[in-house]
Design a protein around this motif. Sequence first.
Motif, short mmCIF file in Angstrom:
data_model
loop_
_atom_site.label_atom_id
_atom_site.label_comp_id
_atom_site.label_asym_id
_atom_site.label_seq_id
_atom_site.Cartn_x
_atom_site.Cartn_y
_atom_site.Cartn_z
N HIS A 7 0.84 -1.21 0.00
CA HIS A 7 0.00 0.00 0.00
C HIS A 7 0.87 1.25 0.00
N LEU A 8 1.88 1.25 0.84
CA LEU A 8 2.80 2.39 0.93
C LEU A 8 3.49 2.63 -0.41
N ALA A 9 3.95 1.56 -1.03
CA ALA A 9 4.69 1.67 -2.30
C ALA A 9 3.86 2.32 -3.40
N LEU A 10 2.56 2.12 -3.38
CA LEU A 10 1.70 2.72 -4.41
C LEU A 10 1.51 4.22 -4.22
N ARG A 11 1.81 4.72 -3.05
CA ARG A 11 1.67 6.17 -2.78
C ARG A 11 3.02 6.84 -2.98
N ASN A 12 3.58 6.66 -4.16
CA ASN A 12 4.93 7.13 -4.47
C ASN A 12 4.96 8.40 -5.31
N GLY A 13 3.80 9.00 -5.53
CA GLY A 13 3.74 10.21 -6.35
C GLY A 13 3.60 9.93 -7.82
N GLN A 14 3.59 8.67 -8.20
CA GLN A 14 3.46 8.29 -9.61
C GLN A 14 2.21 7.44 -9.83
N ASP B 13 1.52 11.52 5.37
CA ASP B 13 1.08 12.03 4.08
C ASP B 13 1.86 13.31 3.80
N VAL B 14 2.73 13.28 2.79
CA VAL B 14 3.55 14.44 2.44
C VAL B 14 3.11 15.04 1.10
N THR B 15 1.88 14.70 0.68
CA THR B 15 1.35 15.13 -0.62
C THR B 15 1.44 16.64 -0.82
N ARG B 16 1.16 17.41 0.20
CA ARG B 16 1.11 18.87 0.06
C ARG B 16 2.47 19.55 0.16
N SER B 17 3.49 18.79 0.45
CA SER B 17 4.82 19.37 0.58
C SER B 17 5.44 19.62 -0.79
N ARG B 18 5.87 20.85 -1.02
CA ARG B 18 6.52 21.17 -2.30
C ARG B 18 7.85 20.42 -2.42
N LEU B 19 8.42 20.00 -1.29
CA LEU B 19 9.69 19.29 -1.30
C LEU B 19 9.55 17.83 -1.73
N TRP B 20 8.32 17.33 -1.79
CA TRP B 20 8.07 15.94 -2.21
C TRP B 20 7.34 15.88 -3.54
N ASP C 191 6.18 15.16 -7.10
CA ASP C 191 6.41 13.98 -7.95
C ASP C 191 6.99 12.80 -7.18
N GLY C 192 6.94 12.84 -5.86
CA GLY C 192 7.37 11.70 -5.07
C GLY C 192 8.86 11.59 -4.83
N LYS C 193 9.59 12.63 -5.13
CA LYS C 193 11.04 12.59 -4.90
C LYS C 193 11.47 13.79 -4.05
N HIS C 194 12.34 13.51 -3.10
CA HIS C 194 12.89 14.56 -2.24
C HIS C 194 14.40 14.33 -2.19
N TYR C 195 15.13 15.11 -2.97
CA TYR C 195 16.56 14.91 -3.15
C TYR C 195 16.79 13.47 -3.63
N GLU C 196 17.56 12.67 -2.92
CA GLU C 196 17.78 11.29 -3.39
C GLU C 196 16.82 10.29 -2.75
N HIS C 197 15.79 10.76 -2.08
CA HIS C 197 14.82 9.89 -1.42
C HIS C 197 13.55 9.80 -2.24
N TRP C 198 12.95 8.63 -2.24
CA TRP C 198 11.72 8.39 -3.00
C TRP C 198 10.57 8.10 -2.05
N ALA C 199 9.41 8.62 -2.38
CA ALA C 199 8.20 8.37 -1.59
C ALA C 199 7.76 6.92 -1.79
N GLY C 200 6.81 6.52 -0.95
CA GLY C 200 6.31 5.16 -1.02
C GLY C 200 7.21 4.17 -0.31
N GLN C 201 8.11 4.68 0.51
CA GLN C 201 9.08 3.82 1.20
C GLN C 201 9.15 4.14 2.68
N ASP C 202 9.78 3.23 3.40
CA ASP C 202 10.13 3.45 4.79
C ASP C 202 11.49 4.14 4.80
N LEU C 203 11.53 5.36 5.29
CA LEU C 203 12.76 6.16 5.28
C LEU C 203 13.54 6.11 6.60
#
Length: 81
Positions: free
Chosen positions: A12-19, A34-41, A43-55
Motif C-alpha cells: 500500500h505504501l509503495a503505491l503512494r509514491n507520487g506516480q 502524508d507528504v502530498t502537500r509538501s513542495r519538497l516531495w 512527484d514523489g522525490k525529495h533529493y535522493e529519497h523516494w516516496a512510497g518507502q520506509d525512510l
Amino acid sequence: MSGELPEYTRAHLALRNGQDKPEIWVALDGIIYDVTRSRLWRDGKHYEHWAGQDLTDELKDAPHNANVFDKFKAIGRLKKT
C-alpha cells in the motif's frame, strides 16, 4: 496516537509514491505520513529519497532530524512483516 491509526502494508505504501496514485506517503519509525502537500516531495522525490518507502534507515543521512515529520499528518501505521 499510533494505536488509533489504520495499518497499511508495504505494498500500500509503495503505491503512494507520487506516480501510481495521487497521494504521496512516506514511513518513519513505523508511522506513515502524508507528504502530498509538501513542495519538497513533488512527484514523489525529495533529493535522493523516494516516496512510497520506509525512510527510517535513510534519516541518519538527512540534514534534519525526525522532527521535520511533525508538520505532516500521520495517516497510518506500517504493518510489520
